[in-house]
Design a protein around this motif. Sequence first.
Motif, PDB file in Angstrom:
ATOM      1  N   MET A 110      -2.062 -11.229   1.755  1.00  0.00           N
ATOM      2  CA  MET A 110      -1.034 -10.426   2.425  1.00  0.00           C
ATOM      3  C   MET A 110      -0.895  -8.954   1.826  1.00  0.00           C
ATOM      4  SD  MET A 110       0.471 -12.417   4.546  1.00  0.00           S
ATOM      5  CE  MET A 110       2.167 -13.146   4.793  1.00  0.00           C
ATOM      6  N   ARG A 111      -0.483  -8.193   2.573  1.00  0.00           N
ATOM      7  CA  ARG A 111      -0.308  -6.930   2.013  1.00  0.00           C
ATOM      8  C   ARG A 111       0.785  -6.132   2.542  1.00  0.00           C
ATOM      9  NH1 ARG A 111      -5.451  -3.091   2.567  1.00  0.00           N
ATOM     10  NH2 ARG A 111      -4.109  -2.063   4.133  1.00  0.00           N
ATOM     11  N   LYS A 112       1.599  -5.391   1.762  1.00  0.00           N
ATOM     12  CA  LYS A 112       2.837  -4.671   2.454  1.00  0.00           C
ATOM     13  C   LYS A 112       2.369  -3.620   3.317  1.00  0.00           C
ATOM     14  CE  LYS A 112       6.654  -5.544  -0.533  1.00  0.00           C
ATOM     15  NZ  LYS A 112       7.103  -5.403  -1.956  1.00  0.00           N
ATOM     16  N   CYS A 113       3.245  -3.692   4.327  1.00  0.00           N
ATOM     17  CA  CYS A 113       3.088  -2.415   5.261  1.00  0.00           C
ATOM     18  C   CYS A 113       3.832  -1.056   4.497  1.00  0.00           C
ATOM     19  CB  CYS A 113       3.732  -2.541   6.399  1.00  0.00           C
ATOM     20  SG  CYS A 113       4.250  -1.063   7.416  1.00  0.00           S
ATOM     21  N   GLN A 114       3.099   0.001   4.420  1.00  0.00           N
ATOM     22  CA  GLN A 114       3.739   0.980   3.641  1.00  0.00           C
ATOM     23  C   GLN A 114       5.248   1.622   4.487  1.00  0.00           C
ATOM     24  OE1 GLN A 114       2.927   2.287   0.725  1.00  0.00           O
ATOM     25  NE2 GLN A 114       1.428   0.310   0.884  1.00  0.00           N
ATOM     26  N   GLY A 115       5.199   1.287   5.437  1.00  0.00           N
ATOM     27  CA  GLY A 115       6.491   1.600   6.258  1.00  0.00           C
ATOM     28  C   GLY A 115       7.675   0.778   6.131  1.00  0.00           C
ATOM     29  N   CYS A 116       7.691  -0.375   6.683  1.00  0.00           N
ATOM     30  CA  CYS A 116       8.889  -1.448   6.977  1.00  0.00           C
ATOM     31  C   CYS A 116       8.705  -2.164   5.426  1.00  0.00           C
ATOM     32  CB  CYS A 116       8.665  -2.299   8.017  1.00  0.00           C
ATOM     33  SG  CYS A 116       7.063  -3.196   8.204  1.00  0.00           S
ATOM     34  N   LEU A 117       7.571  -2.163   4.837  1.00  0.00           N
ATOM     35  CA  LEU A 117       7.596  -3.016   3.450  1.00  0.00           C
ATOM     36  C   LEU A 117       7.443  -4.385   3.784  1.00  0.00           C
ATOM     37  CD1 LEU A 117       9.854  -1.341   1.247  1.00  0.00           C
ATOM     38  CD2 LEU A 117       7.788  -0.665   1.541  1.00  0.00           C
ATOM     39  N   LYS A 118       7.348  -5.054   5.054  1.00  0.00           N
ATOM     40  CA  LYS A 118       7.088  -6.599   5.213  1.00  0.00           C
ATOM     41  C   LYS A 118       5.674  -6.757   4.826  1.00  0.00           C
ATOM     42  CE  LYS A 118       9.669  -7.193   9.478  1.00  0.00           C
ATOM     43  NZ  LYS A 118       9.294  -6.725  10.698  1.00  0.00           N
ATOM     44  N   HIS A 128      -1.106  -2.995  12.574  1.00  0.00           N
ATOM     45  CA  HIS A 128       0.575  -2.892  12.413  1.00  0.00           C
ATOM     46  C   HIS A 128       0.887  -1.606  12.122  1.00  0.00           C
ATOM     47  CE1 HIS A 128       4.643  -3.823  11.227  1.00  0.00           C
ATOM     48  NE2 HIS A 128       4.366  -3.151  10.517  1.00  0.00           N
ATOM     49  N   GLU A 129       0.239  -0.990  11.014  1.00  0.00           N
ATOM     50  CA  GLU A 129       0.443   0.396  10.767  1.00  0.00           C
ATOM     51  C   GLU A 129       0.425   1.416  11.855  1.00  0.00           C
ATOM     52  OE1 GLU A 129       0.441   0.060   5.957  1.00  0.00           O
ATOM     53  OE2 GLU A 129      -0.979   1.225   6.787  1.00  0.00           O
ATOM     54  N   LEU A 130      -0.373   1.154  12.722  1.00  0.00           N
ATOM     55  CA  LEU A 130      -0.512   2.224  13.939  1.00  0.00           C
ATOM     56  C   LEU A 130       0.596   2.180  14.842  1.00  0.00           C
ATOM     57  CD1 LEU A 130      -4.203   1.426  15.190  1.00  0.00           C
ATOM     58  CD2 LEU A 130      -3.262   3.581  14.078  1.00  0.00           C
ATOM     59  N   TYR A 134       8.546   2.144  11.147  1.00  0.00           N
ATOM     60  CA  TYR A 134       9.170   2.740  10.053  1.00  0.00           C
ATOM     61  C   TYR A 134       8.160   3.514   9.351  1.00  0.00           C
ATOM     62  CZ  TYR A 134      13.199  -0.246  10.762  1.00  0.00           C
ATOM     63  OH  TYR A 134      14.301  -0.604  11.447  1.00  0.00           O
ATOM     64  N   LEU A 135       6.941   3.607   9.817  1.00  0.00           N
ATOM     65  CA  LEU A 135       5.886   4.486   9.036  1.00  0.00           C
ATOM     66  C   LEU A 135       5.928   5.650   8.932  1.00  0.00           C
ATOM     67  CD1 LEU A 135       3.504   3.274   7.262  1.00  0.00           C
ATOM     68  CD2 LEU A 135       2.270   4.160   8.972  1.00  0.00           C
ATOM     69  N   ARG A 149       9.886   6.095  14.316  1.00  0.00           N
ATOM     70  CA  ARG A 149      11.024   5.957  15.166  1.00  0.00           C
ATOM     71  C   ARG A 149      12.039   7.061  15.184  1.00  0.00           C
ATOM     72  NH1 ARG A 149      15.028   1.516  12.810  1.00  0.00           N
ATOM     73  NH2 ARG A 149      16.736   3.111  12.979  1.00  0.00           N
ATOM     74  N   ASP A 150      11.751   7.987  14.200  1.00  0.00           N
ATOM     75  CA  ASP A 150      12.946   9.116  14.511  1.00  0.00           C
ATOM     76  C   ASP A 150      12.165  10.267  14.894  1.00  0.00           C
ATOM     77  OD1 ASP A 150      14.538   7.524  12.734  1.00  0.00           O
ATOM     78  OD2 ASP A 150      13.904   8.384  11.070  1.00  0.00           O
ATOM     79  N   THR A 151      11.084  10.274  15.488  1.00  0.00           N
ATOM     80  CA  THR A 151      10.243  11.156  16.314  1.00  0.00           C
ATOM     81  C   THR A 151      11.376  12.463  16.575  1.00  0.00           C
ATOM     82  OG1 THR A 151      10.634  10.369  18.414  1.00  0.00           O
ATOM     83  CG2 THR A 151       8.383  10.404  17.440  1.00  0.00           C
ATOM     84  N   HIS A 152      10.932  13.706  16.101  1.00  0.00           N
ATOM     85  CA  HIS A 152      11.581  14.984  16.206  1.00  0.00           C
ATOM     86  C   HIS A 152      11.520  15.370  17.697  1.00  0.00           C
ATOM     87  CE1 HIS A 152       8.152  16.245  14.486  1.00  0.00           C
ATOM     88  NE2 HIS A 152       8.454  17.325  14.315  1.00  0.00           N
TER      89      HIS A 152
END
Length: 215
Positions: A110-118, A128-130, A134-135, A149-152
């Motif tokens: 298992m590895r943690k996603c850098q964004g959602c930390l799951k 997934h990271e693509l 939350y990335l 998710r917060d695209t400006h």
Amino acid sequence: MGLSTDRIVNNQASTLEHLFCSICHEVLWHPVTCGTCEHSFCETCINEWFQHQQRCPNTCEYQQRARVPHLLTQLLSQLKATCKNTTNGCIEIIPYEALEKHEQTCLYEMRKCQGCLKSILKQNVDQHELQCEYLEILCINCQATYRRRDTHNAIECLRNQMKNQNNLFELKITSLENDLKRQTELLNNIDQQQKTLIGQLDKQSREAEGRQWIR
Ligand SMILES: [Zn+2]
Ligand SMILES: [Zn+2]
Ligand SMILES: [Zn+2]
Ligand SMILES: [Zn+2]
Ligand SMILES: [Zn+2]
């Protein structure tokens, strides 16, 4: 720490008991042997032990053998174990000696996603990271980082770009101001030198005149 007994699949209790580390009471992992009492321990266990103790766990004078006893290596190499990632879906049964290598490359790690930390299966993390909402990603137009998710919006992006431009201008102006200051100082210096020189010339010509009078 040793290898948990639960993971050994060809478990023969009679041999297994000779393969225990007497510190962690699990199957020896990266064993080392005390040459005085001939007992073996996991390398990490004995290293930890000596952070608090002076003597071998058997109270003898610990002297590490250059090699662990051949019989021990032989018995260990007959063991087969399950992968540590069994609960993630790895069904491999691996010979003791190949276990470390397998686990370093096991696809069920298992590895943690850098964004959602799951925690996500290592083999799926890139995919997934693509898409992970939350990335943090970098906008190549305004150099700002933001969560996917917060695209400006375009206005914010333009505002950022203008801010960057302004900062750039300010940097340029400061550097120009510094240039100017340096040049003014240089001019002042030259001016000063000139004045000194004229003063000296004046003095010399007055002295010359003085000498003429005396003659
Ligand atoms: Zn141990
Ligand atoms: Zn010993
Ligand atoms: Zn595995
Ligand atoms: Zn994620
Ligand atoms: Zn942008």
